[in-house]
Design a protein around this motif. Sequence first.
Motif: not given
Length: 495
Positions: A101-102, A105-106, A109-111, A113-114, A123, A391, A395
């Motif tokens: 996941y990291e 996101r980095e 696609n950083r959209r 969101y956990w 998303y 983050q 969001q």
Amino acid sequence: MAEGERTGHRNAGRNRKRQGGRRRLLPFLVLLCLLLLSGLCLGGYLYIKKYMPTKARADLGEYFDVAGNNVQVYLNEEKQRTSKSYLVVGRFQENHVYLPYEFVREKLNRRFYWQESSAVFLYTLPAETVATGEGDLLPDGSHAFFQEGKNLYLNVDWVKEYTDLRYQQNTDGEYKRIFLDNDWGAYAGATVQKKEAVRVQGGVKSPVLTELMPGTEVRILEQLEKWTKVSTPDGFQGYLRSSRLGEAREVKPESSFHAADYTRRSLPEGQKVVLGFQQVMNAAANENLDALTENTPGMNVIAPTWFVLSSSEGDFISYASADYVARAHEKGYQVWATVNNFDLGRLDEGVLLRDLSLRGQLIGGLVQNALENDIDGLNIDFELIPAELGQDYVQFMRELSVACRNAGLILSVDCYVPFSYNSHYDLEELGVFCDYVIIMCYDEHYAGSEEAARWHLSLTRTEVSARPRSWFRRSGSSLPFRSIPGCGSPRRMEA
């Protein structure tokens, strides 16, 4: 003794001497031949050792860094490592590659969101925020993601659904790898002309990674004098002889991805936003509209500080007035009500921003209040958000943008001049979801300070130089009136 007999004896003696000489020479001739043969053999051995290509296979256990169900990850042909230089390792299960996941996101696609409190991924699209749980399946029956201890892994096909991305995975053997590309620029490619070995290094004695047949297409990574580094269809990066390749040509990949359209609302075409903030600390301050706007030619938006967070759970005080909005409209102003998190003292924003339900309650309350009072838009001014909540703050803004877009409200946000220490405000992402991003290009001082707020040209230049050209259509800079020659009012204006 007759003369003939003496002559015969002499000839026989000479023959015996000749034969004895030949017998003595023969060993030297044999030795010489052996030496010459040995030299030829040694020369041939040395030639073969130096110049003949080796067929020895590379130890793939040394070449690759992972094995089993671990997957080595490449992005744009580069092996990926974290910011702390740890190898990025994916997982292979359900015949799919799952990415950390990291890393997603980095780098991709950083959209994504956990939402830890609800154990779902969110998303945000233009009109909705989609929630995906760990048990949710993709159309092919594979899971969208899975959790392994504290680590989260996302299905590459799920990531690709929302991301302009192509990939090649080589997962049939012991050493699994995936090659991701989000660079759609042209690259150099070539066709293999003769059967050729791809080697770990450029040299015929370097061990063989794979063999390519004529007609195989490769991607050129590096061109040397006699050797070319290539990326192969079977998932290797190595070197082959340049003479075995056809002429290099430009390859332009084509994308079939359809990006979501985050349509932004704005003032009528051709109008720039000229905005003034009005500090409102109580309902009575709304009566000052006429007096405060008496000498503000050109202003077309006013932002009264009407909504103030009053608790960490997202409760807020409202000074909104439908009468104020009607009077502002008569003057030709739009009203963008400002929401701040500081007028009533410090709050624990983590309680609000990390809770899906509390975010939703605040957003619903703000939008409802705006619609009830005929407000044109919302202006968010959240200060001193810590980096660990970056983050979560972004969001919140994404989710608020959906509500504003669906309600027909303009959404603007006030931000600091971008520096490394406040990069978590993520101006680029805010610029996608918000209609306007306002950079506060001035110094602030405490109430009662003898020194007034000052506009800093250097800050303005910093802000401008850090943004892409397309960004300027929906961005603005906040400047204090009193620092601009000829403007004695303490009010601020957006240009």
